[in-house]
Structures are given as structure tokens and as C-alpha cells.
Design a protein around this motif. Sequence first.
Motif, PDB file in Angstrom:
ATOM      1  N   ALA A 168       1.660   2.849  -0.162  1.00 51.47           N
ATOM      2  CA  ALA A 168       1.630   1.542  -0.818  1.00 51.47           C
ATOM      3  C   ALA A 168       2.602   1.549  -1.996  1.00 51.47           C
ATOM      4  O   ALA A 168       3.295   0.557  -2.257  1.00 51.47           O
ATOM      5  N   ALA A 169       2.701   2.691  -2.670  1.00 54.19           N
ATOM      6  CA  ALA A 169       3.584   2.800  -3.841  1.00 54.19           C
ATOM      7  C   ALA A 169       5.049   2.563  -3.481  1.00 54.19           C
ATOM      8  O   ALA A 169       5.820   2.033  -4.285  1.00 54.19           O
ATOM      9  N   GLN A 170       5.434   2.925  -2.245  1.00 55.67           N
ATOM     10  CA  GLN A 170       6.825   2.716  -1.829  1.00 55.67           C
ATOM     11  C   GLN A 170       7.140   1.236  -1.634  1.00 55.67           C
ATOM     12  O   GLN A 170       8.305   0.859  -1.585  1.00 55.67           O
ATOM     13  N   ALA A 171       6.102   0.432  -1.465  1.00 53.63           N
ATOM     14  CA  ALA A 171       6.309  -1.000  -1.270  1.00 53.63           C
ATOM     15  C   ALA A 171       6.237  -1.759  -2.594  1.00 53.63           C
ATOM     16  O   ALA A 171       6.346  -2.993  -2.618  1.00 53.63           O
ATOM     17  N   ASN A 172       6.071  -1.025  -3.692  1.00 53.07           N
ATOM     18  CA  ASN A 172       5.978  -1.681  -5.004  1.00 53.07           C
ATOM     19  C   ASN A 172       7.215  -2.541  -5.252  1.00 53.07           C
ATOM     20  O   ASN A 172       8.348  -2.075  -5.077  1.00 53.07           O
ATOM     21  N   GLY A 173       6.989  -3.782  -5.625  1.00 55.49           N
ATOM     22  CA  GLY A 173       8.101  -4.677  -5.932  1.00 55.49           C
ATOM     23  C   GLY A 173       8.793  -5.251  -4.707  1.00 55.49           C
ATOM     24  O   GLY A 173       9.776  -5.979  -4.838  1.00 55.49           O
ATOM     25  N   LEU A 188      -3.322  -2.690   2.964  1.00 56.65           N
ATOM     26  CA  LEU A 188      -3.438  -4.007   3.601  1.00 56.65           C
ATOM     27  C   LEU A 188      -4.832  -4.210   4.166  1.00 56.65           C
ATOM     28  O   LEU A 188      -5.471  -5.236   3.943  1.00 56.65           O
ATOM     29  N   ARG A 189      -5.322  -3.217   4.910  1.00 52.89           N
ATOM     30  CA  ARG A 189      -6.584  -3.379   5.629  1.00 52.89           C
ATOM     31  C   ARG A 189      -7.794  -3.313   4.700  1.00 52.89           C
ATOM     32  O   ARG A 189      -8.705  -4.125   4.804  1.00 52.89           O
ATOM     33  N   GLU A 190      -7.788  -2.312   3.817  1.00 50.44           N
ATOM     34  CA  GLU A 190      -9.028  -2.052   3.079  1.00 50.44           C
ATOM     35  C   GLU A 190      -9.044  -2.653   1.687  1.00 50.44           C
ATOM     36  O   GLU A 190     -10.105  -2.939   1.160  1.00 50.44           O
ATOM     37  N   HIS A 191      -7.877  -2.833   1.095  1.00 51.00           N
ATOM     38  CA  HIS A 191      -7.856  -3.414  -0.251  1.00 51.00           C
ATOM     39  C   HIS A 191      -7.610  -4.912  -0.199  1.00 51.00           C
ATOM     40  O   HIS A 191      -8.070  -5.641  -1.060  1.00 51.00           O
ATOM     41  N   LEU A 192      -6.840  -5.377   0.789  1.00 53.79           N
ATOM     42  CA  LEU A 192      -6.500  -6.805   0.839  1.00 53.79           C
ATOM     43  C   LEU A 192      -7.200  -7.531   1.990  1.00 53.79           C
ATOM     44  O   LEU A 192      -6.994  -8.723   2.169  1.00 53.79           O
ATOM     45  N   THR A 193      -7.986  -6.814   2.762  1.00 56.41           N
ATOM     46  CA  THR A 193      -8.699  -7.369   3.937  1.00 56.41           C
ATOM     47  C   THR A 193      -7.782  -8.111   4.893  1.00 56.41           C
ATOM     48  O   THR A 193      -8.202  -9.077   5.547  1.00 56.41           O
ATOM     49  N   LEU A 194      -6.545  -7.653   4.984  1.00 56.33           N
ATOM     50  CA  LEU A 194      -5.642  -8.184   6.016  1.00 56.33           C
ATOM     51  C   LEU A 194      -5.737  -7.206   7.193  1.00 56.33           C
ATOM     52  O   LEU A 194      -4.994  -6.216   7.258  1.00 56.33           O
ATOM     53  N   THR A 195      -6.663  -7.470   8.090  1.00 58.38           N
ATOM     54  CA  THR A 195      -6.991  -6.485   9.127  1.00 58.38           C
ATOM     55  C   THR A 195      -6.194  -6.685  10.422  1.00 58.38           C
ATOM     56  O   THR A 195      -6.467  -6.017  11.419  1.00 58.38           O
ATOM     57  N   GLY A 196      -5.222  -7.599  10.380  1.00 52.49           N
ATOM     58  CA  GLY A 196      -4.382  -7.790  11.569  1.00 52.49           C
ATOM     59  C   GLY A 196      -3.531  -6.570  11.878  1.00 52.49           C
ATOM     60  O   GLY A 196      -3.258  -6.268  13.043  1.00 52.49           O
ATOM     61  N   THR A 197      -3.103  -5.872  10.865  1.00 56.35           N
ATOM     62  CA  THR A 197      -2.301  -4.659  11.047  1.00 56.35           C
ATOM     63  C   THR A 197      -3.250  -3.533  11.463  1.00 56.35           C
ATOM     64  O   THR A 197      -4.248  -3.281  10.782  1.00 56.35           O
ATOM     65  N   LYS A 198      -2.950  -2.897  12.598  1.00 56.04           N
ATOM     66  CA  LYS A 198      -3.906  -1.959  13.196  1.00 56.04           C
ATOM     67  C   LYS A 198      -3.512  -0.497  12.989  1.00 56.04           C
ATOM     68  O   LYS A 198      -2.336  -0.177  12.837  1.00 56.04           O
ATOM     69  N   THR A 201      -1.461  -7.961  -7.098  1.00 56.72           N
ATOM     70  CA  THR A 201      -1.509  -6.758  -7.923  1.00 56.72           C
ATOM     71  C   THR A 201      -2.566  -5.851  -7.322  1.00 56.72           C
ATOM     72  O   THR A 201      -3.661  -6.301  -6.991  1.00 56.72           O
ATOM     73  N   LEU A 202      -2.209  -4.592  -7.145  1.00 55.03           N
ATOM     74  CA  LEU A 202      -3.141  -3.639  -6.532  1.00 55.03           C
ATOM     75  C   LEU A 202      -3.300  -2.443  -7.451  1.00 55.03           C
ATOM     76  O   LEU A 202      -2.312  -1.940  -8.001  1.00 55.03           O
ATOM     77  N   LEU A 203      -4.532  -1.969  -7.583  1.00 54.73           N
ATOM     78  CA  LEU A 203      -4.794  -0.753  -8.340  1.00 54.73           C
ATOM     79  C   LEU A 203      -5.247   0.278  -7.316  1.00 54.73           C
ATOM     80  O   LEU A 203      -6.353   0.158  -6.770  1.00 54.73           O
ATOM     81  N   VAL A 204      -4.393   1.237  -6.987  1.00 54.36           N
ATOM     82  CA  VAL A 204      -4.732   2.159  -5.891  1.00 54.36           C
ATOM     83  C   VAL A 204      -4.433   3.611  -6.253  1.00 54.36           C
ATOM     84  O   VAL A 204      -3.563   3.923  -7.065  1.00 54.36           O
ATOM     85  N   ASP A 205      -5.161   4.486  -5.574  1.00 56.77           N
ATOM     86  CA  ASP A 205      -4.863   5.913  -5.606  1.00 56.77           C
ATOM     87  C   ASP A 205      -3.446   6.095  -5.027  1.00 56.77           C
ATOM     88  O   ASP A 205      -3.100   5.422  -4.058  1.00 56.77           O
ATOM     89  N   PRO A 206      -2.643   6.960  -5.613  1.00 57.64           N
ATOM     90  CA  PRO A 206      -1.254   7.111  -5.118  1.00 57.64           C
ATOM     91  C   PRO A 206      -1.172   7.530  -3.657  1.00 57.64           C
ATOM     92  O   PRO A 206      -0.129   7.365  -3.034  1.00 57.64           O
ATOM     93  N   ARG A 207      -2.259   8.094  -3.110  1.00 59.81           N
ATOM     94  CA  ARG A 207      -2.224   8.555  -1.717  1.00 59.81           C
ATOM     95  C   ARG A 207      -2.451   7.438  -0.707  1.00 59.81           C
ATOM     96  O   ARG A 207      -2.311   7.660   0.492  1.00 59.81           O
ATOM     97  N   VAL A 208      -2.808   6.240  -1.182  1.00 64.73           N
ATOM     98  CA  VAL A 208      -3.143   5.153  -0.246  1.00 64.73           C
ATOM     99  C   VAL A 208      -1.881   4.672   0.478  1.00 64.73           C
ATOM    100  O   VAL A 208      -0.854   4.397  -0.143  1.00 64.73           O
ATOM    101  N   THR A 209      -1.996   4.614   1.805  1.00 63.53           N
ATOM    102  CA  THR A 209      -0.852   4.121   2.585  1.00 63.53           C
ATOM    103  C   THR A 209      -0.800   2.598   2.500  1.00 63.53           C
ATOM    104  O   THR A 209      -1.801   1.936   2.196  1.00 63.53           O
ATOM    105  N   LEU A 210       0.364   2.079   2.844  1.00 65.49           N
ATOM    106  CA  LEU A 210       0.493   0.622   2.887  1.00 65.49           C
ATOM    107  C   LEU A 210      -0.483   0.049   3.913  1.00 65.49           C
ATOM    108  O   LEU A 210      -1.097  -0.988   3.694  1.00 65.49           O
TER     109      LEU A 210
END
Length: 162
Positions: free
Chosen positions: A67-72, A30-40, A17-26
Amino acid sequence: MSEHLRLQLEINGQPHTLLVDPRVTLLDALREHLTLTGTKKGCDQGQCGACTVHINGKRVLSCLTLAAQANGQSVTTIEGLAQPDGTLHPVQARFLEHDAFQCGYCTPGQIMSAAACISEGHAGSPEEIREYMSGNLCRCGAYPNIVEAIQQAAVDLSQEAT
Ligand code: FES
Ligand code: FES
């Protein structure tokens, strides 16, 4: 002030579950909210392919996906490509074997793109691989080895399937 969005995403098989500003990209989710930094992030404009991930098994540029487009949806990143027991995906194993990277910065995107390129059926010849991998730039010039690695991984995957 924009309202934050509450998003539910499956990432590498785990619900998030992510709580993000609507402008945040996927990509940034991934990188800044989920610390999955493999995606560059090589450009943030859809021109380099370093940010390639899969949504429902299809390759997408995560810098041009909100990120909103990836919802669900189900998202797979480089961190989720190996088996849970650590066995590398054939594309990862063949990249290692064929020295298909140098600095490694384009590599997660190359590998995610390559896995999709093979599953799309676009790895039939070196020419076809070059064409369908042309959305992923590599300034280290690893292209010849990348093509070899993908050709071999395609053979591995077709043998696994039989
Ligand atoms: S960072 Fe997405 S294409 Fe370059
Ligand atoms: S390995 Fe360095 S940019 Fe591709």
C-alpha cells in the motif's frame, strides 16, 4: 511493533487517507481497510492475476504492491471502471455479452487487465490478446469468450476515440 504509516491515495477518483502497518499490501488495503472487495485474492504470490488493478492507468498486481508504494498515486479498481452514471466500460459490457465469465472470481482482474491490454495496444489479434492476457488465470476455462470480448471491446474503444 512497527509504526503505522499514514498514506494518501486517490482511489477511483476519491482521495483517501489510510493508516496502515507498512507490511499491508495494496490488495489487503483495498479489501480490508476500504471494503472494496471487487479486487480478488487468488494466490497472494503474483501468479494468478485476480488482484489486478491500475496505478496511474497501468496494470499492476496489487498482492505484490505494498500500500505504501501506492502513496500519492491514483488507483483504479473494478468498482471505479464504469462511468459515474453507471454506464459500463466497454470491456465490462462485452464480457457480459460474450459470457466471458462463469464463477466471476477471476473476472475483476481479467477486466482490469483487459482494459490495460487494449490501452497498451496489445489487442491487435486473438494471438496477441492471449499472450498479453496470459497473466490472468481462469479455472472456469472462459478463455475463448474472454478473447472474443476483448476483441470487440477494442473495436468499441477505437470507435469511441474517433
Ligand atoms: S492474488 Fe495477486 S496474482 Fe494472485
Ligand atoms: S470465471 Fe471462474 S475462474 Fe474465471
